[in-house]
Design a protein around this motif. Structure first.
Motif, PDB file in Angstrom:
ATOM      1  N   SER A 213      -9.649  -1.100   2.710  1.00 56.71           N
ATOM      2  CA  SER A 213     -10.433  -1.768   3.751  1.00 56.71           C
ATOM      3  C   SER A 213      -9.862  -1.387   5.109  1.00 56.71           C
ATOM      4  O   SER A 213      -8.725  -0.929   5.198  1.00 56.71           O
ATOM      5  N   PRO A 214     -10.631  -1.565   6.213  1.00 55.91           N
ATOM      6  CA  PRO A 214     -10.117  -1.231   7.545  1.00 55.91           C
ATOM      7  C   PRO A 214      -8.821  -1.951   7.869  1.00 55.91           C
ATOM      8  O   PRO A 214      -7.957  -1.420   8.548  1.00 55.91           O
ATOM      9  N   VAL A 215      -8.678  -3.181   7.423  1.00 50.00           N
ATOM     10  CA  VAL A 215      -7.449  -3.935   7.706  1.00 50.00           C
ATOM     11  C   VAL A 215      -6.270  -3.287   6.996  1.00 50.00           C
ATOM     12  O   VAL A 215      -5.211  -3.053   7.575  1.00 50.00           O
ATOM     13  N   GLU A 216      -6.448  -2.965   5.723  1.00 50.33           N
ATOM     14  CA  GLU A 216      -5.367  -2.339   4.966  1.00 50.33           C
ATOM     15  C   GLU A 216      -5.000  -0.985   5.545  1.00 50.33           C
ATOM     16  O   GLU A 216      -3.862  -0.560   5.489  1.00 50.33           O
ATOM     17  N   ALA A 217      -5.990  -0.289   6.117  1.00 47.30           N
ATOM     18  CA  ALA A 217      -5.760   1.052   6.621  1.00 47.30           C
ATOM     19  C   ALA A 217      -5.028   1.068   7.958  1.00 47.30           C
ATOM     20  O   ALA A 217      -4.719   2.126   8.468  1.00 47.30           O
ATOM     21  N   SER A 218      -4.747  -0.091   8.544  1.00 46.65           N
ATOM     22  CA  SER A 218      -4.072  -0.119   9.832  1.00 46.65           C
ATOM     23  C   SER A 218      -2.573   0.128   9.706  1.00 46.65           C
ATOM     24  O   SER A 218      -1.895   0.326  10.699  1.00 46.65           O
ATOM     25  N   TYR A 219      -2.062   0.118   8.488  1.00 50.05           N
ATOM     26  CA  TYR A 219      -0.636   0.420   8.306  1.00 50.05           C
ATOM     27  C   TYR A 219      -0.453   1.276   7.062  1.00 50.05           C
ATOM     28  O   TYR A 219      -1.361   1.466   6.255  1.00 50.05           O
ATOM     29  N   PHE A 220       0.752   1.820   6.939  1.00 55.39           N
ATOM     30  CA  PHE A 220       1.063   2.714   5.828  1.00 55.39           C
ATOM     31  C   PHE A 220       1.344   1.925   4.555  1.00 55.39           C
ATOM     32  O   PHE A 220       1.960   0.856   4.592  1.00 55.39           O
ATOM     33  N   GLN A 221       0.901   2.480   3.451  1.00 54.91           N
ATOM     34  CA  GLN A 221       1.153   1.910   2.126  1.00 54.91           C
ATOM     35  C   GLN A 221       2.010   2.901   1.346  1.00 54.91           C
ATOM     36  O   GLN A 221       1.703   4.086   1.286  1.00 54.91           O
ATOM     37  N   THR A 222       3.098   2.426   0.752  1.00 49.78           N
ATOM     38  CA  THR A 222       4.006   3.335   0.065  1.00 49.78           C
ATOM     39  C   THR A 222       3.430   3.827  -1.259  1.00 49.78           C
ATOM     40  O   THR A 222       2.573   3.178  -1.866  1.00 49.78           O
ATOM     41  N   LEU A 223       3.915   4.967  -1.695  1.00 50.95           N
ATOM     42  CA  LEU A 223       3.560   5.504  -2.999  1.00 50.95           C
ATOM     43  C   LEU A 223       4.236   4.689  -4.100  1.00 50.95           C
ATOM     44  O   LEU A 223       5.153   3.886  -3.820  1.00 50.95           O
ATOM     45  N   PRO A 224       3.840   4.882  -5.348  1.00 52.05           N
ATOM     46  CA  PRO A 224       4.483   4.152  -6.458  1.00 52.05           C
ATOM     47  C   PRO A 224       5.993   4.385  -6.476  1.00 52.05           C
ATOM     48  O   PRO A 224       6.475   5.468  -6.161  1.00 52.05           O
ATOM     49  N   ASP A 225       6.745   3.331  -6.813  1.00 52.68           N
ATOM     50  CA  ASP A 225       8.205   3.374  -6.957  1.00 52.68           C
ATOM     51  C   ASP A 225       8.936   3.628  -5.637  1.00 52.68           C
ATOM     52  O   ASP A 225      10.075   4.104  -5.625  1.00 52.68           O
ATOM     53  N   VAL A 226       8.281   3.306  -4.525  1.00 48.97           N
ATOM     54  CA  VAL A 226       8.915   3.408  -3.209  1.00 48.97           C
ATOM     55  C   VAL A 226       8.800   2.055  -2.516  1.00 48.97           C
ATOM     56  O   VAL A 226       7.727   1.454  -2.485  1.00 48.97           O
ATOM     57  N   SER A 227       9.906   1.561  -1.983  1.00 45.35           N
ATOM     58  CA  SER A 227       9.882   0.324  -1.206  1.00 45.35           C
ATOM     59  C   SER A 227      10.601   0.555   0.115  1.00 45.35           C
ATOM     60  O   SER A 227      11.398   1.489   0.256  1.00 45.35           O
ATOM     61  N   VAL A 228      10.325  -0.300   1.092  1.00 46.96           N
ATOM     62  CA  VAL A 228      10.884  -0.116   2.433  1.00 46.96           C
ATOM     63  C   VAL A 228      11.449  -1.423   2.971  1.00 46.96           C
ATOM     64  O   VAL A 228      11.069  -2.510   2.545  1.00 46.96           O
ATOM     65  N   SER A 229      12.357  -1.267   3.939  1.00 43.65           N
ATOM     66  CA  SER A 229      12.924  -2.409   4.654  1.00 43.65           C
ATOM     67  C   SER A 229      13.338  -1.910   6.035  1.00 43.65           C
ATOM     68  O   SER A 229      13.058  -0.766   6.397  1.00 43.65           O
TER      69      SER A 229
END
Length: 363
Positions: A213-229
C-alpha cells in the motif's frame, strides 16, 4: 534444503543456453579471452565463483571514501539471492535482464541469482541506456536510476525492476507512475551483499503478490531473515546472520518503525551542525530536486560563529540561481552561498563523491 554455491540450478540459462557448473568454466575462459569488456568482467567473476575458495574479493563502491577490497563469503551471496527470490516470488524459468557492470557487487549478484534460482538471464552491454529486445517480456531486472530514466520508453516489458546505487529523485518517481513495471528502490551496500531492504515506489495497488500500500511504501522493508535497529547516533545497525556473522554498523541515519521497517534520513557524515542546529543535506536536496535543472548537492563550509554554514554546490559553469528556487525551504535550510563546479567527481559506478568534489573548491 538451501542450495550451495558450488551448484547451478538445472533451469539456469545464459543468453538462451543451458549450462552446468562444469560448462561455465569454459564460458568464463571464452569471455575473458575473446569477449568484450563487459563480458570479460563476467568471465573474471565466473572464474572466481568457480574456484576452490569459499569467498570472493569485491571492491566497495567508494562513494564515501577510497574503494577498498573486502572478502565476501560465497554462501552469503547464495543466501542473498534466495532472499531476493523469496521477496519477489521469482521462479525457475523466469526471464531476467542483466544490464549492470559485473565489476561491482550488483552485477555479480544478478549472475548469482540466475545460477541459484534457475533464471534465464540475458546479457546486454551495461550502458546508461541499455539496449535490449523489447519483444521479450522479462520478469526481473536491476538498474541504476539513470538507466531507468533512459529506459522509460522500453522498460514496460519488464515486470519487476529494482533500482539502486543512488537515490531515486522525485522527478523520476513521478515519471514511473505511468509504467506497467513494478519499480522498487533498494537499500544496501557491498558489505551487505547488495540490498537488504526494499521500497516499492510505483503501482502501489497493482502488486497483488506483495500487497503493497502507499503507506507501507513510504519506508524500507527488510528482506527475509534481516532485522534492523539503531545505535546511539541514530544510525542503522543491520542484523543479517545469513549474510554476515557480525552485525553491520552503518553511517546511515534512519528512523526505525519496527525491526523490519525503517526510513532513511541521510548520511551521518553529511549532517551539518550550524549554530547548534542539525541539518540533513539529503532532506533539503529532496525538497529542491524538482526545481533544479543541473546536478547539485548541499554541503557546508567553516564559519566563525555558526561552526558550519550551509552551501549549495552546482554542477555548472555558473553559480547563479533565481531565489525562487528556494521557496518552500525553512529559514535555516536556505543555502547561504552557491558554488559551481564544472564536473562533479564520481565513483566508477556514478555516485557523486561529495568530499572530493568539495576539495576542488578549496573552501
Amino acid at each position: 534444503m538451501t542450495p550451495k554455491y558450488n551448484k547451478v540450478h538445472n533451469r539456469f540459462k545464459l543468453n538462451g543456453v543451458s549450462y552446468t557448473y562444469e560448462d561455465l568454466m569454459e564460458v568464463a575462459y571464452s569471455f575473458v579471452k575473446e569477449g568484450e569488456l563487459y563480458e570479460s568482467n563476467i568471465g573474471e567473476f565466473l572464474l572466481d565463483w568457480l574456484d576452490q575458495n569459499d569467498f570472493i574479493i569485491v571492491n566497495t563502491s567508494g562513494s564515501t571514501g577510497t574503494p577498498k577490497p573486502i572478502s565476501i563469503n560465497k554462501q552469503a551471496m547464495v543466501n542473498s539471492a534466495i532472499a531476493t527470490g523469496d521477496f519477489f516470488n521469482l521462479k525457475p524459468g523466469d526471464k531476467a535482464l542483466h544490464c549492470l557492470p559485473s565489476s561491482f557487487i550488483a552485477g555479480k549478484m544478478m549472475l548469482v541469482r540466475a545460477m541459484i534460482l534457475g533464471l534465464e538471464l540475458d546479457l546486454v552491454i551495461p550502458t546508461l541506456q541499455p539496449e535490449f529486445n523489447t519483444k521479450i517480456h522479462y520478469d526481473f531486472c536491476a538498474m541504476i536510476p539513470l538507466q531507468l530514466q533512459n529506459s522509460l520508453n522500453t522498460c514496460d516489458h519488464i515486470k519487476k525492476i529494482i533500482v539502486g546505487g543512488a537515490s531515486v529523485s522525485k522527478a523520476l518517481k513521478t515519471k514511473i507512475q505511468k509504467l506497467n513495471s513494478n519499480v522498487y528502490e533498494t537499500y544496501g551496500m557491498t558489505e551487505t551483499v547488495t540490498h537488504i531492504a526494499i521500497k516499492q515506489i510505483n503501482n502501489f495497488n497493482n502488486d497483488k503478490e506483495r500487497h503493497i500500500s502507499p503507506v507501507e511504501a513510504s519506508y524500507f522493508q527488510t528482506l527475509p531473515d534481516v532485522s534492523v535497529s539503531q545505535d546511539e547516533r541514530g544510525c542503522l545497525v543491520i542484523n543479517a546472520p545469513k549474510l554476515s556473522k557480525a552485525k553491520i554498523i552503518t553511517n546511515d541515519l534512519v528512523k526505525c518503525f519496527s525491526k523490519n521497517e525503517f526510513e532513511w534520513l541521510g548520511r551521518y557524515d553529511n549532517v551539518i551542525n550550524s549554530g547548534g542546529l542539525k541539518l540533513f543535506p539529503e532532506k533539503i536536496e529532496a525538497k529542491l530536486q524538482d526545481r533544479m535543472d543541473n546536478r547539485f548537492f548541499i554541503a557546508s563550509k567553516a564559519h566563525e560563529t555558526l561552526g558550519e554554514q550551509l552551501i549549495l554546490v552546482l554542477e555548472s559553469d555558473s553559480n547563479t540561481l533565481d531565489q525562487s528556487t528556494f521557496l518552500g525551504l525553512d529559514k535555516f535550510e536556505k543555502p547561504k552561498e552557491i558554488y559551481a563546479v564544472e564536473r562533479f567527481i564520481e565513483t566508477p559506478s556514478g555516485k557523486i563523491q561529495r568530499k572530493k568534489t568539495l576539495e576542488l573548491l578549496d573552501l
